[in-house]
Design a protein around this motif. Structure first.
Motif, PDB file in Angstrom:
ATOM      1  N   PRO A   1      -5.818  -7.593  -6.456  1.00 16.41           N
ATOM      2  CA  PRO A   1      -4.663  -8.160  -5.748  1.00 16.41           C
ATOM      3  C   PRO A   1      -3.374  -7.595  -6.316  1.00 16.41           C
ATOM      4  O   PRO A   1      -3.279  -7.308  -7.516  1.00 16.41           O
ATOM      5  N   PRO A   2      -2.356  -7.393  -5.476  1.00 13.78           N
ATOM      6  CA  PRO A   2      -1.078  -6.877  -5.976  1.00 13.78           C
ATOM      7  C   PRO A   2      -0.509  -7.789  -7.055  1.00 13.78           C
ATOM      8  O   PRO A   2      -0.462  -9.010  -6.891  1.00 13.78           O
TER       9      PRO A   2
ATOM     10  N   GLY B   1      -6.438   2.823  -3.633  1.00 10.73           N
ATOM     11  CA  GLY B   1      -7.687   2.188  -4.029  1.00 10.73           C
ATOM     12  C   GLY B   1      -7.487   1.018  -4.968  1.00 10.73           C
ATOM     13  O   GLY B   1      -8.182  -0.003  -4.872  1.00 10.73           O
ATOM     14  N   ILE B   2      -6.527   1.135  -5.875  1.00 12.30           N
ATOM     15  CA  ILE B   2      -6.263   0.050  -6.818  1.00 12.30           C
ATOM     16  C   ILE B   2      -5.841  -1.205  -6.075  1.00 12.30           C
ATOM     17  O   ILE B   2      -6.290  -2.321  -6.382  1.00 12.30           O
ATOM     18  N   MET B   3      -4.982  -1.044  -5.058  1.00 10.72           N
ATOM     19  CA  MET B   3      -4.501  -2.203  -4.318  1.00 10.72           C
ATOM     20  C   MET B   3      -5.557  -2.781  -3.382  1.00 10.72           C
ATOM     21  O   MET B   3      -5.423  -3.916  -2.913  1.00 10.72           O
ATOM     22  N   VAL B   4      -6.592  -1.995  -3.102  1.00 11.68           N
ATOM     23  CA  VAL B   4      -7.698  -2.507  -2.304  1.00 11.68           C
ATOM     24  C   VAL B   4      -8.703  -3.250  -3.181  1.00 11.68           C
ATOM     25  O   VAL B   4      -9.341  -4.206  -2.747  1.00 11.68           O
ATOM     26  N   VAL B   5      -8.815  -2.828  -4.442  1.00  8.76           N
ATOM     27  CA  VAL B   5      -9.757  -3.474  -5.360  1.00  8.76           C
ATOM     28  C   VAL B   5      -9.152  -4.729  -5.984  1.00  8.76           C
ATOM     29  O   VAL B   5      -9.800  -5.782  -6.056  1.00  8.76           O
TER      30      VAL B   5
ATOM     31  N   ASP C   1     -14.817  -9.808 -14.592  1.00  9.47           N
ATOM     32  CA  ASP C   1     -14.617 -10.932 -13.674  1.00  9.47           C
ATOM     33  C   ASP C   1     -13.143 -11.070 -13.294  1.00  9.47           C
ATOM     34  O   ASP C   1     -12.583 -12.174 -13.304  1.00  9.47           O
ATOM     35  N   LEU C   2     -12.532  -9.942 -12.952  1.00 10.51           N
ATOM     36  CA  LEU C   2     -11.132  -9.948 -12.528  1.00 10.51           C
ATOM     37  C   LEU C   2     -11.022 -10.419 -11.082  1.00 10.51           C
ATOM     38  O   LEU C   2     -11.960 -10.263 -10.295  1.00 10.51           O
TER      39      LEU C   2
ATOM     40  N   LEU D   1       0.821  -1.202   0.000  1.00  8.84           N
ATOM     41  CA  LEU D   1       0.000   0.000   0.000  1.00  8.84           C
ATOM     42  C   LEU D   1       0.859   1.257   0.000  1.00  8.84           C
ATOM     43  O   LEU D   1       0.544   2.236  -0.685  1.00  8.84           O
ATOM     44  N   ALA D   2       1.945   1.236   0.755  1.00 12.27           N
ATOM     45  CA  ALA D   2       2.822   2.407   0.804  1.00 12.27           C
ATOM     46  C   ALA D   2       3.442   2.684  -0.561  1.00 12.27           C
ATOM     47  O   ALA D   2       3.532   3.843  -1.001  1.00 12.27           O
ATOM     48  N   GLY D   3       3.873   1.625  -1.251  1.00 14.21           N
ATOM     49  CA  GLY D   3       4.458   1.802  -2.574  1.00 14.21           C
ATOM     50  C   GLY D   3       3.449   2.354  -3.568  1.00 14.21           C
ATOM     51  O   GLY D   3       3.762   3.247  -4.369  1.00 14.21           O
TER      52      GLY D   3
END
Length: 303
Positions: free
Chosen positions: A99-100, A93-97, A150-151, A53-55
């Motif tokens: 997976p990394p 938000g991208i990393m919450v929606v 369907d990601l 998340l920090a990155g």
């Protein structure tokens, strides 16, 4: 040799130092604070919970700031970090929606640019401040695309650990959830960062989160959401946005409290409709209460 320029205070600094301050101010602006010191501690709070998340937060803030500079945006807003915060939130938000992974990381820069551009257009064309609206719109679009295609989705938040005082944890999580942080220790670091930027901001954030935690308990709202701080983070932002709206001395705390409580009701409405709220309750509450406060101030001056 770095080119020497002047920051907003008029003191000369190497370009790299000025740029770094802009990036950190952009992270501070997530809480509406144009403070590089606050931004540095807030970034450390995100790293405490998750280096990923920090990155993403740092990359989003960097991208937005670079876009602002490349577009020739050398105004006071750019120097105050207004080109960075929607990008920083979009990265989170991208990393919450999602997976990394390669897809998520490849989306951070372009979507952060899109959010930053949208914020610039908004500020140039609308009287109401955009706040976090560009981040909300971009993240909603990402959520819709992820659902339609369907990601794979990111893992859900961990269950609440009752541990050392549910109320204290809920209050701290309410502050940290502004940046998707559900670790109460990360929330405490966020409060520290706010205090370094502006002690009044830390006080406002703590009171707003606590007020909505109490109001949610009295209203019988689900306790699991309260424990995760989900009723507090929109209130934290609403109180900070409205803290500067003071048409009269007696209204100093009236408008932030009204904004915080209205954001709580809106948050519950989003939950009842099973819609992803993000910071939309904050936006709706802040715009409505700000307009009411300005109208009251204008009436008082005309009287």
């Amino acid at each position: 040799m770095f080119q020497r320029v002047h920051d907003s205070s008029g003191d000369p600094f190497p370009f790299g130092a000025v740029f770094g301050r802009r990036v950190l101010r952009g992270i501070g602006q997530v809480y509406l604070l144009p403070s590089a010191r606050a931004g540095a501690v807030l970034l450390a709070a995100v790293a405490w919970q998750s280096w990923t998340l920090a990155g993403a937060c740092l990359l989003g803030a960097l991208t937005g700031t670079v876009w602002g500079l490349s577009a020739g945006r050398a105004d006071a807003g750019g120097r105050a970090g207004l080109d960075g915060y929607n990008g920083a939130l979009t990265g989170l938000g991208i990393m919450v929606v999602l997976p990394p992974g390669p897809l998520a990381w490849s989306l951070v820069a372009p979507l952060a640019c899109l959010a930053t551009w949208a914020a610039r257009v908004w500020r140039n064309r609308c009287a109401a401040p955009p706040y976090t609206a560009p981040f909300v719109l971009v993240t909603w679009l990402l959520m819709a695309a992820a659902e339609g295609l369907d990601l794979p989705r990111a893992a859900a938040a961990a269950a609440v650990d009752p541990g050392w005082g549910e109320a204290v944890q809920g209050l701290l999580r309410g502050v940290g959830q502004v940046m998707f942080l559900d670790d109460p220790r990360a929330g405490a670091l966020c409060l520290l960062g706010l205090a370094l930027g502006a002690p009044g901001a830390a006080l406002s954030a703590g009171l707003a989160s606590g007020l909505c935690l109490l109001a949610a308990a009295l209203a019988g709202f689900p306790s699991d959401a309260a424990g995760l701080g989900l009723y507090g983070f929109n209130a934290v932002l609403a109180a900070e946005a409205l803290r500067a709206v003071r048409p009269g001395r007696l209204d100093r705390w009236l408008w932030p409290c009204l904004g915080a409580l209205l954001s709580l009701g809106l948050m519950r409405g989003f939950q009842a409709l099973e819609l992803p709220p993000l910071t939309a309750p904050f936006l709706l509450a802040a715009w409505a209460v700000r307009q009411a406060a300005l109208r009251r101030g204008a009436q008082a001056r005309a009287a």
